[in-house]
Design a protein around this motif. Structure first.
Motif, PDB file in Angstrom:
ATOM      1  N   LYS A  80       0.741  -1.275  -0.046  1.00  0.00           N
ATOM      2  CA  LYS A  80      -0.045  -0.101   0.036  1.00  0.00           C
ATOM      3  C   LYS A  80       0.740   1.206   0.070  1.00  0.00           C
ATOM      4  CE  LYS A  80      -2.072  -1.569   3.712  1.00  0.00           C
ATOM      5  NZ  LYS A  80      -1.358  -2.662   3.816  1.00  0.00           N
ATOM      6  N   THR A  81       1.991   1.287   1.011  1.00  0.00           N
ATOM      7  CA  THR A  81       2.800   2.461   1.262  1.00  0.00           C
ATOM      8  C   THR A  81       3.500   2.396  -0.370  1.00  0.00           C
ATOM      9  OG1 THR A  81       2.626   2.149   3.251  1.00  0.00           O
ATOM     10  CG2 THR A  81       4.214   3.471   2.346  1.00  0.00           C
ATOM     11  N   ALA A  82       3.907   1.194  -0.772  1.00  0.00           N
ATOM     12  CA  ALA A  82       4.886   1.271  -1.953  1.00  0.00           C
ATOM     13  C   ALA A  82       3.890   2.115  -3.071  1.00  0.00           C
ATOM     14  CB  ALA A  82       5.295  -0.178  -2.361  1.00  0.00           C
ATOM     15  N   ILE A 296      -2.427  10.040   3.430  1.00  0.00           N
ATOM     16  CA  ILE A 296      -2.305   9.676   4.816  1.00  0.00           C
ATOM     17  C   ILE A 296      -2.332   8.363   4.952  1.00  0.00           C
ATOM     18  CG2 ILE A 296      -3.300  10.021   7.345  1.00  0.00           C
ATOM     19  CD1 ILE A 296      -5.044  12.439   6.129  1.00  0.00           C
ATOM     20  N   ASP A 297      -0.781   7.809   5.651  1.00  0.00           N
ATOM     21  CA  ASP A 297      -0.930   6.495   5.816  1.00  0.00           C
ATOM     22  C   ASP A 297      -1.268   6.133   7.207  1.00  0.00           C
ATOM     23  OD1 ASP A 297       0.086   4.113   5.231  1.00  0.00           O
ATOM     24  OD2 ASP A 297       2.295   4.461   4.932  1.00  0.00           O
ATOM     25  N   GLU A 298      -1.784   4.889   7.353  1.00  0.00           N
ATOM     26  CA  GLU A 298      -2.273   4.274   8.704  1.00  0.00           C
ATOM     27  C   GLU A 298      -3.151   5.218   9.347  1.00  0.00           C
ATOM     28  OE1 GLU A 298       0.575   2.070  10.439  1.00  0.00           O
ATOM     29  OE2 GLU A 298       1.316   2.151   8.263  1.00  0.00           O
ATOM     30  N   VAL A 299      -4.260   5.347   8.346  1.00  0.00           N
ATOM     31  CA  VAL A 299      -5.042   6.261   8.451  1.00  0.00           C
ATOM     32  C   VAL A 299      -6.210   5.908   9.938  1.00  0.00           C
ATOM     33  CG1 VAL A 299      -7.149   5.289   7.118  1.00  0.00           C
ATOM     34  CG2 VAL A 299      -7.008   7.967   7.301  1.00  0.00           C
ATOM     35  N   LEU A 397       7.099 -10.877   4.003  1.00  0.00           N
ATOM     36  CA  LEU A 397       8.106 -10.184   3.100  1.00  0.00           C
ATOM     37  C   LEU A 397       8.830  -9.179   3.559  1.00  0.00           C
ATOM     38  CD1 LEU A 397       8.676  -9.428   0.021  1.00  0.00           C
ATOM     39  CD2 LEU A 397       6.925  -7.867   0.100  1.00  0.00           C
ATOM     40  N   ARG A 398       8.515  -8.585   4.682  1.00  0.00           N
ATOM     41  CA  ARG A 398       9.306  -7.497   5.313  1.00  0.00           C
ATOM     42  C   ARG A 398      10.525  -8.278   6.156  1.00  0.00           C
ATOM     43  NH1 ARG A 398       5.150  -4.068   6.912  1.00  0.00           N
ATOM     44  NH2 ARG A 398       4.968  -2.377   5.518  1.00  0.00           N
ATOM     45  N   TYR A 399      10.270  -9.439   6.611  1.00  0.00           N
ATOM     46  CA  TYR A 399      11.146 -10.266   7.417  1.00  0.00           C
ATOM     47  C   TYR A 399      12.189 -10.657   6.440  1.00  0.00           C
ATOM     48  CZ  TYR A 399      13.524 -13.956  10.146  1.00  0.00           C
ATOM     49  OH  TYR A 399      14.220 -14.674  10.760  1.00  0.00           O
TER      50      TYR A 399
HETATM   51 MG   LIG Z   1       2.384   0.797   5.107  1.00  0.00          MG
END
Ligand SMILES: [Mg+2]
Ligand SMILES: Nc1ncnc2c1ncn2[C@@H]1O[C@H](COP(=O)(O)OP(=O)(O)OP(=O)(O)O)[C@@H](O)[C@H]1O
Length: 468
Positions: A80-82, A296-299, A397-399
């Motif tokens: 999402k952020t990407a 706005i991330d983490e809305v 994926l993050r890990y």
């Molecule tokens: Mg994000």
């Protein structure tokens, strides 16, 4: 690289390019018909969402619609952020893109609505035709004094500029030194400095230097050394955001406050004045409004007050496109006892176009990890990549992304050339993922502080969207 010319001998932070979580994203990777290419501009898969984001971008570029809002919803780590970053990159320089995290508004030294108002105004640009004063000349020399104490915040220096007729030495402050460093200005460059904002533009390299072969890349543009006076008046068209205009007009220190980030609250009279001025300019044809994007991330971190503010603000004629993202499922709206999808009140949800992101296939995970290896300059064997992909699938994926750097360090330690399976297994044992950490906690929880037994919670906890 031989072409690097040092501006100072001390540590220059502007020179260190850090690799961020999204640094590999260079756009949305769409073709002319808005179809998402499988792998392009650092983007992999998530085609439907990328395509939808592309359509929104087109609406923004045409500048016709105001006050639309888009929600990116999906599980953690699904990009999402990407995608929002990709939108920002694809918009280009002219269109403002402002970004904030929902939690930020609770930590700023100003009211929540003020913080949101500023964010909105950062996302609205005004294209203005203006006559400005420029200093334009060829750089003869940049001399930067090393601060007496290492790490001192302020630097000083001197910049010598010339035209075919004159030569002048200017004093430099920290901001200008940083700006020169950022633009990689070296002697022989022809530059223009906007006197009001301090903005530096590199116009090209002087013809006189066309023989310094090693100091130029393939795209080096050669220009004549300017003639006449160093100071000139020129008509320029530029885009400033409403927020920038607010700040410049609300404080005596003017644009410096922008760089310091220390803007404080802005009085509503100032804003009203500016709005009517902008309206006047528009009527006279001197200015155009360029609605941008506010992300706005983490809305779900916003509360009821903020959500009502958003509802109202979206109705303004000058509203930007609002893009919000969340990984929450049905959860409590902050500051109330009501639950709602994504933790967003229904009346706001109703105005949102929703784009959902879905989990990645193994192949896509592998592609993303591949791109990240390139981005972090890590050589990895195919076997190791396969293992890492498995890990991404099983954990997150993050890990797996975090293991890239760690495993390359393990590889360096044993003086290996490329990361092998053994390096991955090594760091996999050193750093646990959430699943294993949870398991460990279950086994040893009596030994930690504040432990609660599983199943004891009242079911009111925030929920994150998860598979199944
Ligand atoms: Mg994000
Ligand atoms: N489609 C993609 N192509 C390339 N990289 C991606 C893609 N999706 C995600 N990534 C990368 O994977 C990492 C995690 O993605 P991202 O931060 O965008 O997830 P998110 O959906 O915002 O998660 P969260 O809900 O936890 O905020 C980031 O480093 C991101 O750049």
């Amino acid at each position: 690289m031989a072409t690097e010319v040092k501006l100072s001998e001390g540590k220059d932070l502007t020179k260190i390019e850090r690799i961020g979580a999204h640094s590999h994203i260079r756009g949305l990777g769409l073709d002319d018909a808005f179809e998402a290419r499988a792998v392009s501009q650092g983007m992999v898969g998530q085609k439907a969402a990328r395509r939808a984001a592309g359509v929104i971008l087109q609406m923004i570029k045409e500048g016709k619609i105001a006050g639309r809002a888009v929600l990116l919803a999906g599980q953690p780590g699904t990009g999402k952020t990407a995608i929002a970053m990709g939108m920002a990159k694809a918009l280009g320089e002219e269109t403002p893109f402002a970004m904030m995290a929902g939690s930020e508004i609770f930590s700023l030294e100003m009211g929540k609505t003020e913080a949101l108002t500023q964010a909105f105004r950062k996302a609205i640009g005004v294209r203005i035709k203006e006559e400005t004063e420029l200093i334009e000349g060829e750089v003869v020399e940049i001399q930067i004094d090393r601060p007496a104490t290492t790490g001192a915040a302020s630097k000083t220096g001197k910049l010598t500029l010339k035209t075919t007729e004159m030569e002048t030495v200017y004093d430099l402050g920290t901001k200008m030194i940083e700006a020169l460093g950022k633009e990689k200005v070296t002697s022989g460059d022809v530059i223009a400095i906007d006197k009001a904002s301090g903005k530096i533009t590199k116009l090209g390299r002087s013809f006189a230097r066309s023989r310094d072969y090693d100091a130029m890349g393939p795209q080096t543009k050669f220009v004549q050394c300017p003639d006449g006076e160093l100071q000139k008046r020129k008509e320029v068209v530029h885009v400033v955001t409403l927020h920038e205009i607010d700040v410049i007009n609300s404080r005596t220190q003017g644009f410096l406050a922008l760089f310091a980030g220390d803007t404080g609250e802005i009085r509503s009279e100032v804003r009203e004045q500016i709005d009517s001025k902008v309206a006047e300019w528009r009527e006279e044809g001197k200015a155009e409004v360029v609605p941008g994007v506010l992300f706005i991330d983490e809305v779900h971190m916003l509360d009821m007050e903020c959500f009502s503010f958003l509802n109202r603000a979206l109705e303004n004629e000058m509203a930007p496109i609002l893009v919000v993202a969340t990984n929450r499922g049905i959860t409590r709206i902050r500051g109330t006892n009501y639950k709602s999808p994504h933790g967003i009140p229904i009346d706001l949800l109703d105005r949102l176009l929703i784009i959902s992101t879905t989990p990645y296939t193994e192949e896509e995970l592998r592609s993303i990890l591949d791109i990240r290896c390139q981005e972090e300059d890590v050589e990895m064997s195919d076997d190791a990549k396969e293992l890492l992909t498995k890990i991404a699938k099983e954990t997150s994926l993050r890990y797996a992304m975090c293991l890239i750097t760690a495993s390359s360090l393990a590889c360096q330690k044993r003086k290996g050339k490329e990361v092998e399976i053994e390096d991955i297994t090594r760091v996999y044992q050193l750093f646990v993922d959430v699943k294993r950490s949870t398991q460990y906690l279950m086994e040893y929880q009596e030994q930690f502080m504040f432990n609660e037994f599983p199943g004891q919670d009242d079911g009111d906890e925030e929920t994150t969207m998860v598979e199944d």
